[in-house]
Design a protein around this motif. Structure first.
Motif, short mmCIF file in Angstrom:
data_model
loop_
_atom_site.label_atom_id
_atom_site.label_comp_id
_atom_site.label_asym_id
_atom_site.label_seq_id
_atom_site.Cartn_x
_atom_site.Cartn_y
_atom_site.Cartn_z
N ASP A 6 0.86 -1.18 0.00
CA ASP A 6 0.00 0.00 0.00
C ASP A 6 0.90 1.23 0.00
N PHE A 7 0.93 1.92 -1.14
CA PHE A 7 1.83 3.06 -1.24
C PHE A 7 1.27 4.32 -0.61
N SER A 8 0.04 4.26 -0.16
CA SER A 8 -0.47 5.44 0.51
C SER A 8 -0.08 5.41 1.98
N LYS A 9 0.35 4.27 2.46
CA LYS A 9 0.79 4.18 3.85
C LYS A 9 2.31 4.19 3.86
N LYS A 10 2.82 5.35 4.14
CA LYS A 10 4.27 5.48 4.09
C LYS A 10 4.78 6.01 5.42
N ILE A 11 5.94 5.54 5.78
CA ILE A 11 6.55 6.04 7.01
C ILE A 11 7.72 6.93 6.61
N LEU A 12 7.48 8.21 6.71
CA LEU A 12 8.50 9.16 6.30
C LEU A 12 9.31 9.64 7.50
N HIS A 13 8.66 9.68 8.67
CA HIS A 13 9.30 10.31 9.82
C HIS A 13 9.43 9.32 10.95
N THR A 14 10.66 9.19 11.43
CA THR A 14 10.91 8.32 12.57
C THR A 14 11.89 9.04 13.49
N ALA A 15 11.93 8.59 14.74
CA ALA A 15 12.89 9.17 15.66
C ALA A 15 13.36 8.08 16.62
N TRP A 16 14.60 8.22 17.07
CA TRP A 16 15.17 7.24 17.99
C TRP A 16 15.59 8.00 19.25
N HIS A 17 15.25 7.43 20.38
CA HIS A 17 15.63 8.02 21.66
C HIS A 17 17.15 8.19 21.70
N PRO A 18 17.65 9.29 22.25
CA PRO A 18 19.08 9.55 22.20
C PRO A 18 19.95 8.52 22.93
N SER A 19 19.38 7.82 23.92
CA SER A 19 20.24 6.87 24.62
C SER A 19 19.64 5.47 24.75
N GLU A 20 18.33 5.40 24.75
CA GLU A 20 17.72 4.08 24.94
C GLU A 20 17.15 3.57 23.64
N ASN A 21 16.74 2.33 23.66
CA ASN A 21 16.14 1.75 22.47
C ASN A 21 14.65 1.96 22.47
N ILE A 22 14.29 3.20 22.28
CA ILE A 22 12.88 3.56 22.14
C ILE A 22 12.76 4.30 20.83
N ILE A 23 11.81 3.89 20.01
CA ILE A 23 11.66 4.57 18.73
C ILE A 23 10.24 5.09 18.59
N ALA A 24 10.12 6.17 17.87
CA ALA A 24 8.82 6.75 17.55
C ALA A 24 8.68 6.72 16.04
N VAL A 25 7.56 6.18 15.59
CA VAL A 25 7.34 6.00 14.16
C VAL A 25 6.02 6.67 13.80
N ALA A 26 6.05 7.55 12.83
CA ALA A 26 4.84 8.25 12.43
C ALA A 26 4.29 7.60 11.17
N ALA A 27 3.09 7.07 11.28
CA ALA A 27 2.45 6.43 10.13
C ALA A 27 1.21 7.25 9.81
N THR A 28 1.33 8.12 8.84
CA THR A 28 0.28 9.04 8.44
C THR A 28 -0.18 9.85 9.65
N ASN A 29 -1.34 9.53 10.21
CA ASN A 29 -1.81 10.34 11.33
C ASN A 29 -1.66 9.64 12.66
N ASN A 30 -0.99 8.52 12.66
CA ASN A 30 -0.80 7.78 13.90
C ASN A 30 0.66 7.79 14.31
N LEU A 31 0.86 7.82 15.60
CA LEU A 31 2.22 7.77 16.13
C LEU A 31 2.37 6.48 16.90
N TYR A 32 3.40 5.71 16.59
CA TYR A 32 3.68 4.47 17.29
C TYR A 32 4.98 4.64 18.05
N ILE A 33 4.97 4.15 19.28
CA ILE A 33 6.20 4.19 20.07
C ILE A 33 6.54 2.76 20.47
#
Lengths: 443, 303
Positions: A410-437
């Protein structure tokens, strides 16, 4: 690597029950602050939502620091440029946190034309007992005042307020694509398609142009700047990437205008892969320094490359993100997906790189073990506390069970923006209008 | 052959994207338009390459013919300084059709001429011929603009190609324009092309009405970009290709034609001294487009 899912679905839409996403809720940037305590997201509607990590408590050890909404504010509003008859979008293009220096938090957020410095602070006391106005705020009649009293600070419910402290405007003719705070904590730069400006955080009515690649004759324009970043340890060094796939490193000590680069990182194009779209897929969409400052990662449409600052001729490592799309470039051009700007991030120890793809997939590459994994950020496939299952895209031939074929992505569902915690293994992933941590599995 | 079809398709898509970018919220995105223009140029090069060889000869003839006819025409800066029309298939020699400069006009006849000779040649031929025709007409003085126009013309030519390549279309119309025909059309402005009818007419209808009145007369030669396109189809109609089928691509081109005209006029400070009318129309176009052109023009110019 195993991942425990701690899902946060942040949906700012009024119509929370509906499955479609209003365009204003589409997340356009995600950024952890330098300590990782706060996570900021910006969306297309110009809003910024800040999440704060819960303090770990002994009572609930399994709730290891979940992120809750801390503050929400409207950073930018749609504007209209009357001179050019153009609407200026309020979409937040980038957010960058400033290092914390007192109890308040500061962040820079930018849309296409204006950068704003926001102060996010807590208020848990309020003064009571004014002489000239009563508790409701109404002015008291001075003739009724018979005694004076000193106002006293009384505790109140915690309130988090965001106030704009600086507005840096009117410095960019073209669309701002990135901002970067300098390690001197005094200056920052804002980058548009053709110019980079250096600002002092305190001064809003003046900025210095440090890079200008606008040709005298616009007809000769061949490349634009796509991203720029300061070196994390040296306040005089920065890099900027171009649409032609090159990265230039500049030293501000060399001259006031850094049009002449100090280093040029470029890999010669592979002639066997030449197509109509070669230029588009070689355009760099994101560039990030490693935490050590020695390496760079760049993201173009199909790959992520790791560069060593000491070697300009070719990248140190190249990782294929979704090479199966190479044969589909024409259709991706038609539906505009080929212009998607994916971001890439380092983990805290600079050993893993993460970037997004389509179908809500995101990829991680371990530089040491040379292993990579594809994960999916979706509601259906992830329950809280469940381990994320690695996904695989089948490139052709027999499709195994659990594999997804390229055509059903599905090319309409794209993950363009992600972030990684500066020291721990926690990531934030933005999928369209949802944020996953996601967090690392806790044993 | 597949390359040609593919290239043509990509060119049409690219033009569509450029067109849509004008109405997108937030203004024109320079980066995206630059990339689209690069794709457009690549596709065009591939497209033209096939026909280049065959066209050379006819181009030569067309050029001579054009020269004779339009020596004193309002030719202007449009023609990018490429005096060498033939050798360069892309870019320089391309006709700067924007603004419907006389170049265009010149080209039409040239194209027509070529058409007659080279039956069945497609737009490549057209473009090449146009180039050759234009090159002769170009004045060196306008080199800066020439480059700009060259760019535009390149795009325009591409558009033309697109138009032309439409196989099915209906157009047998290729504008077989006679020299007089050329004069009539000003893609931009003229609603009524008295001389040459249909082809230009279809386009002109879409032209900006504001400039039309002014632009019409002074410069009958402003052929719109489309004209060359029509010509390409020409195999069938050498003579009078009247009907200009308003396909989507045609309208797109028309609109582009107007835009480009405006772009050029605003880009080029100086109008060719020989062409007063051009100046006028240029001015008008300029006024029309000026406020929209700033970011747009940079994208266009970049082409």
């Amino acid at each position: 690597m195993d991942e425990e899912i701690d899902t946060r679905k942040i949906n700012n839409s009024f119509l929370r029950d509906h499955n479609y996403a209003t365009e204003a809720d589409i997340i356009s940037t995600v950024e952890f602050n330098p300590t990782g305590e706060l996570l900021a997201t910006g969306d297309k509607g110009g809003r910024v939502v800040v999440f704060q990590r819960e303090r770990e408590s002994k009572n609930q050890p399994h709730r290891r620091g979940e992120y809750n909404v801390y503050s929400t504010f409207q950073s930018h509003e749609p504007e209209f440029d009357y001179l050019k008859s153009l609407e200026i979008e309020e979409k937040i293009n980038k957010i960058r946190w400033l290092p914390q220096q007192n109890a308040a938090y500061f962040l820079l957020s930018t849309n296409d034309k204006t950068v704003k410095l926001w102060k996010v602070s807590e208020r848990d006391k309020r003064p009571e007992g004014y002489n000239l106005k009563d508790e409701d705020g109404r002015i008291r009649d001075p003739t009724t005042i018979t005694a004076l009293r000193v106002p006293v600070l009384q505790p109140m419910d915690l309130m988090v307020e965001a106030t704009p402290r600086r507005v840096f405007s009117n410095a960019h003719t073209y669309h701002i694509n990135s901002i970067s705070v300098n390690s001197d904590y005094e200056t920052y730069m804002s980058t548009d398609d053709l110019r980079i400006n250096l600002w002092n955080l305190e001064i809003t009515n003046r900025s210095f142009n440090i890079v200008d690649i606008k040709p005298t004759n616009m007809e000769e324009l061949t490349e634009v700047i796509t991203a720029a970043e300061f070196q994390p340890n040296q306040c005089n060094t920065f890099v900027y990437s171009s649409s032609k796939g090159s990265i230039r490193l500049c030293d501000m000590r060399a001259s006031a205008l850094c049009d002449n680069h100090s280093k040029l990182f470029e890999e010669p194009e592979d002639p066997s892969n030449r197509s109509f779209f070669s230029e588009i897929i070689s355009s760099i969409s994101d560039v990030k320094f490693s935490h050590s400052g020695r390496y760079l990662i760049t993201r173009d449409y199909l790959t992520v490359k790791v560069w060593d600052l000491n070697m300009e001729s070719k990248p140190l490592e190249t990782y294929q993100v979704h090479d199966y799309l190479r044969s589909k470039l024409c259709s991706l051009y038609e539906n505009d997906c080929i212009f998607d700007k994916f971001e890439c991030v380092w983990n805290g120890s600079d050993s893993v790189i993460m970037t997004g793809s389509y179908n809500n997939f995101f990829r991680m590459f371990d530089r040491n073990t040379k292993r990579d994994v594809t994960l999916e950020a979706s509601r259906e496939n992830s329950k809280p506390r469940a381990i994320l299952k690695p996904r695989k895209v089948c490139v052709g031939g027999k499709r195994r069970k659990d594999e997804i074929s390229v055509d059903s992505l599905d090319f309409s569902k794209k993950i363009l923006h992600t972030a990684w915690h500066p020291s721990e293994n926690i990531i934030a992933v933005a999928a369209t209008n949802n944020l996953y941590i996601f967090q690392d599995k806790v044993n | 052959m597949e390359y040609k079809v593919e290239a043509h398709r990509i060119m049409s898509i690219s033009l569509g994207k450029i067109y849509n970018s004008r109405v997108q919220r937030g203004g024109i995105k320079l980066h995206k338009n630059l990339l689209v223009s690069l794709v457009l140029r690549s596709a065009r090069q591939v497209y033209l390459r096939d026909y280049y060889g065959g066209i050379c000869l006819s181009a030569q003839q067309a050029r001579e013919w054009c020269e004779g006819e339009y020596m004193d025409s309002e030719q202007d800066k449009l023609v990018p300084g490429s005096t060498e029309s033939l050798p360069e298939s892309d870019g320089q020699s391309e006709v700067a059709v924007d603004k419907g400069e006389p170049i265009n006009v010149v080209e039409s006849p040239a194209s027509l001429d070529v058409e007659s000779q080279a039956s069945g040649e497609q737009e490549h031929a057209e473009n090449v011929i146009l180039d050759s025709g234009c090159s002769d007409l170009k004045t060196t003085e306008e080199s800066p603009e020439a480059s700009a126009t060259c760019e535009v013309s390149n795009v325009v030519t591409t558009i033309s190609s697109n138009c032309i390549s439409d196989p099915s279309p209906s157009n047998p119309k290729e504008a077989t324009e006679t020299p007089t025909d050329c004069q009539t059309d000003d893609s931009e402005s003229v609603e009524e092309n008295s001389h040459k009818p249909k082809v230009p007419r279809a386009y002109t209808n879409r032209k900006r009405s504001a400039d039309d009145s002014e632009l019409k007369d002074p410069l009958p030669k402003r052929t719109k970009v489309i004209s060359p396109l029509l010509i390409s189809k020409n195999d069938e109609n050498k003579g009078e290709t009247e009907e200009m089928d308003t396909s989507n691509v045609s309208s797109l081109i028309t609109i582009f034609g107007s835009s480009f005209s405006g772009l050029l006029s605003s880009e080029d400070g100086a109008q060719p001294d020989s062409e007063v009318e051009d100046s006028d129309s240029g001015q008008i176009c300029c006024d029309q487009m000026l406020k929209n052109l700033n970011p747009w023009s940079t994208a266009i110019v970049a082409f």
